[in-house]
Design an enzyme around this catalytic site. Structure first.
Site, PDB file in Angstrom:
ATOM      1  N   TYR A  60       0.832  -1.206   0.000  1.00  0.00           N
ATOM      2  CA  TYR A  60       0.000   0.000   0.000  1.00  0.00           C
ATOM      3  C   TYR A  60       0.867   1.258   0.000  1.00  0.00           C
ATOM      4  O   TYR A  60       0.611   2.210  -0.721  1.00  0.00           O
ATOM      5  CB  TYR A  60      -0.921   0.008   1.228  1.00  0.00           C
ATOM      6  CG  TYR A  60      -1.988   1.082   1.137  1.00  0.00           C
ATOM      7  CD1 TYR A  60      -3.257   0.777   0.650  1.00  0.00           C
ATOM      8  CD2 TYR A  60      -1.714   2.396   1.506  1.00  0.00           C
ATOM      9  CE1 TYR A  60      -4.222   1.765   0.542  1.00  0.00           C
ATOM     10  CE2 TYR A  60      -2.679   3.385   1.398  1.00  0.00           C
ATOM     11  CZ  TYR A  60      -3.933   3.063   0.908  1.00  0.00           C
ATOM     12  OH  TYR A  60      -4.892   4.030   0.788  1.00  0.00           O
ATOM     13  N   PHE A 108      -7.487  19.466 -25.178  1.00  0.00           N
ATOM     14  CA  PHE A 108      -8.147  18.174 -25.371  1.00  0.00           C
ATOM     15  C   PHE A 108      -9.498  18.209 -24.659  1.00  0.00           C
ATOM     16  O   PHE A 108      -9.686  18.948 -23.710  1.00  0.00           O
ATOM     17  CB  PHE A 108      -7.251  17.062 -24.801  1.00  0.00           C
ATOM     18  CG  PHE A 108      -7.812  15.700 -25.021  1.00  0.00           C
ATOM     19  CD1 PHE A 108      -7.923  15.183 -26.300  1.00  0.00           C
ATOM     20  CD2 PHE A 108      -8.253  14.922 -23.951  1.00  0.00           C
ATOM     21  CE1 PHE A 108      -8.454  13.920 -26.513  1.00  0.00           C
ATOM     22  CE2 PHE A 108      -8.780  13.662 -24.158  1.00  0.00           C
ATOM     23  CZ  PHE A 108      -8.883  13.161 -25.435  1.00  0.00           C
ATOM     24  N   ASP A 109     -10.469  17.387 -25.115  1.00  0.00           N
ATOM     25  CA  ASP A 109     -11.825  17.527 -24.549  1.00  0.00           C
ATOM     26  C   ASP A 109     -11.937  17.268 -23.047  1.00  0.00           C
ATOM     27  O   ASP A 109     -12.678  17.964 -22.367  1.00  0.00           O
ATOM     28  CB  ASP A 109     -12.914  16.774 -25.335  1.00  0.00           C
ATOM     29  CG  ASP A 109     -12.481  15.449 -25.896  1.00  0.00           C
ATOM     30  OD1 ASP A 109     -11.347  15.049 -25.604  1.00  0.00           O
ATOM     31  OD2 ASP A 109     -13.253  14.813 -26.616  1.00  0.00           O
ATOM     32  N   ASP A 158       0.745  19.135 -21.291  1.00  0.00           N
ATOM     33  CA  ASP A 158      -0.024  17.893 -21.384  1.00  0.00           C
ATOM     34  C   ASP A 158       0.841  16.967 -22.237  1.00  0.00           C
ATOM     35  O   ASP A 158       0.968  17.141 -23.445  1.00  0.00           O
ATOM     36  CB  ASP A 158      -1.383  18.160 -22.031  1.00  0.00           C
ATOM     37  CG  ASP A 158      -2.207  16.878 -22.206  1.00  0.00           C
ATOM     38  OD1 ASP A 158      -1.616  15.781 -22.225  1.00  0.00           O
ATOM     39  OD2 ASP A 158      -3.435  16.983 -22.342  1.00  0.00           O
ATOM     40  N   ALA A 216       0.812  13.707 -23.019  1.00  0.00           N
ATOM     41  CA  ALA A 216       0.309  12.386 -23.442  1.00  0.00           C
ATOM     42  C   ALA A 216       1.156  11.774 -24.564  1.00  0.00           C
ATOM     43  O   ALA A 216       1.438  10.588 -24.559  1.00  0.00           O
ATOM     44  CB  ALA A 216      -1.154  12.494 -23.867  1.00  0.00           C
ATOM     45  N   HIS A 268     -22.236  11.793 -28.753  1.00  0.00           N
ATOM     46  CA  HIS A 268     -21.707  10.851 -29.751  1.00  0.00           C
ATOM     47  C   HIS A 268     -21.441   9.457 -29.197  1.00  0.00           C
ATOM     48  O   HIS A 268     -21.489   8.484 -29.929  1.00  0.00           O
ATOM     49  CB  HIS A 268     -20.445  11.419 -30.425  1.00  0.00           C
ATOM     50  CG  HIS A 268     -19.350  11.772 -29.480  1.00  0.00           C
ATOM     51  ND1 HIS A 268     -19.420  12.850 -28.619  1.00  0.00           N
ATOM     52  CD2 HIS A 268     -18.152  11.186 -29.239  1.00  0.00           C
ATOM     53  CE1 HIS A 268     -18.309  12.909 -27.913  1.00  0.00           C
ATOM     54  NE2 HIS A 268     -17.524  11.907 -28.265  1.00  0.00           N
TER      55      HIS A 268
END
Ligand SMILES: *Cc1c(COP(=O)(O)O)cnc(C)c1O
Length: 459
Positions: free
Chosen positions: A72, A124-125, A215, A217, A450
């Protein structure tokens, strides 16, 4: 004679995919209400819905999974990841989270408040979602070239520095908790940002004392493009470029489902102990204890290995070349595609492809469904369905361009799958003038429609 390009890996494990018949697909897509999200994956032959979390891990990553320490607190897997975050990304403080949007949730909880302004290159969304959820405003400062399909620009993800400065002057630095730079810029087609632009953004941010958030990514793909396209970087290693790129960032968020080469995971990187302490509180609340956040020990092991593998130049070359291979084939077949090709996907210009389908009948969706029917290929609509309705008038918002996005999972498909995809689109292109009608909505949700919309063919 030039060598053809060959992948930098060989295949150890295979996963069979099933090539269905057109009759089966007609039935399945009808049952899915003409929404590709409703298909089962075994009804899909080639799945280009997204490159997020869909990549293949290496033998070394699977081996690392067995070394996962599930303690943990203070797990050795955490310390292994910490070492890689320091060495490759150059950050002294980090928090593990379960994916990219969780990184946004934790960090923005610490830094963003109502009325704040967050300028950046086409957010980004989920990033925009987490900003707007906190009643703050995201302002897009991407260069105009990004939105012009007729122009080629090596770094369409760049920020317009003049526009950024205007935003700072207009709203004042107190209103701006940070500026976001997304590398590569997903929203405009996986287009990279140049080092020159990152330096200019950093300089401007520094003048006003505003922190820079990256960001990250697709940080490695961005670094690859810098090496390929930017003056003076040809002989620098990707690792060096990554180090320089991220040296300008005060913080980063990362969805590790992209360039982490893992199926789940995320990171927040910080240089300030103060920000780390603030974010830690939210990490414990939303994700988990500081040394695992949203991740299992084994997933942190796989990520540590993935971050090493993704900066390998031979890997990146195979990756980017495969996307380019698909793009070039489509181009050769006359299919209208967005250029230059991005790092993770090829975007087909649906309005140019199907000029006879009315805008109100969802042109990109019509093409995406047609591609499924033709070849069992699943793509993503980046068009009117995704753009949603105007929150006030409830009218459809028609974006300037409508795309069918072919996102390519990492290390998953061969060039033959790419060729098959290109041929499927070419076959539709040959009969494009017979496609005159699209779809109408039967049922939709008030937001992010969508994902769950039900459609029916018009006529
Ligand atoms: C995918 C992505 C995110 C969100 O990450 P998830 O892991 O999907 O939550 C944020 N920013 C960019 C640029 C992305 O591509």
């Amino acid at each position: 004679m030039d060598f053809p390009f060959a992948e930098s890996y060989k295949i150890k494990t295979v996963e069979p995919v099933y090539r269905s018949t057109r009759e089966q697909r007609e039935q399945w897509i009808k049952e899915a209400h003409y929404n590709l999200f409703n298909l089962r994956s075994n009804q899909v032959f080639i799945d280009l819905l997204t490159d997020s979390g869909t990549g293949a891990m290496s033998a070394q990553q699977w081996a690392a999974i067995m070394n996962g320490d599930e303690s943990y607190a203070g797990a050795s897997s955490y310390y292994k990841l910490k070492k890689v975050v320091e060495e490759i990304l150059g950050f002294p403080f980090f928090l593990p989270v379960h994916q990219g949007r969780a990184a946004e949730n934790v960090l923005f909880s610490a830094l963003v408040k109502e009325g704040d302004i967050i300028p950046g290159n086409a957010h980004f969304d989920t990033t925009k979602g987490h900003i707007e959820f906190r009643k703050a405003v995201a302002i897009d400062c991407t260069i105009d070239e990004a939105y012009d399909t007729s122009v080629s620009h090596p770094f369409k993800g760049n920020i317009d520095i003049g526009r950024l400065e205007n935003v700072i002057l207009r709203y004042g630095k107190e209103k701006i908790p940070f500026i976001i730079l997304t590398l590569t810029c997903n929203t405009v087609g996986g287009q990279p940002v140049s080092i020159e632009n990152i330096r200019l953004v950093k300089k401007l941010a520094g003048q006003y004392g505003i922190p820079l958030l990256v960001d990250a990514a697709r940080f490695a793909e961005n670094a690859w493009f810098i090496r390929e396209r930017e003056e003076g970087f040809r002989n620098r290693s990707v690792r060096e470029i990554v180090a320089e790129m991220l040296s300008y960032a005060d913080m980063f968020t990362m969805s590790c489902k992209k360039d982490g080469l893992v199926n789940i995971g995320g990171l927040i990187g910080m240089r300030s102990k103060e920000v780390f302490d603030k974010a830690s509180v939210y990490n414990i609340m939303f994700e988990g204890f500081l040394t695992y956040g949203g991740m299992a020990g084994r997933d942190m092991e796989a990520l540590a290995e993935g971050l090493e593998e993704v900066v390998d130049e031979q890997y990146l070359e195979s990756r980017i070349r495969q996307v380019e291979f698909l793009g070039k084939k489509l181009d050769e077949f006359g299919v209208p595609v967005l250029k230059p090709f991005g790092g993770h996907a090829v975007f087909v210009d649906a309005l140019a492809f199907l000029p006879l389908v009315p805008r109100e009948q969802y042109v990109a969706q019509t093409l995406a469904v047609e591609l499924y029917r033709e070849g069992g290929i699943r793509s993503a609509e980046i068009g009117t369905l995704m753009a949603d309705r105007d929150p006030v008038t409830r009218e459809n918002r028609y974006p300037r361009v409508e795309y069918v996005r072919l996102a390519i999972p990492r290390r998953v498909y061969t060039d033959n799958h790419m060729l098959y995809t290109a041929v499927a689109l070419a076959r539709i292109f040959e009969r494009r003038n017979f496609i005159r009608t699209g779809y109408s909505i039967v049922k939709e949700q008030p937001i992010l429609r969508h994902f769950t919309v039900h459609l029916k063919p018009v006529g």
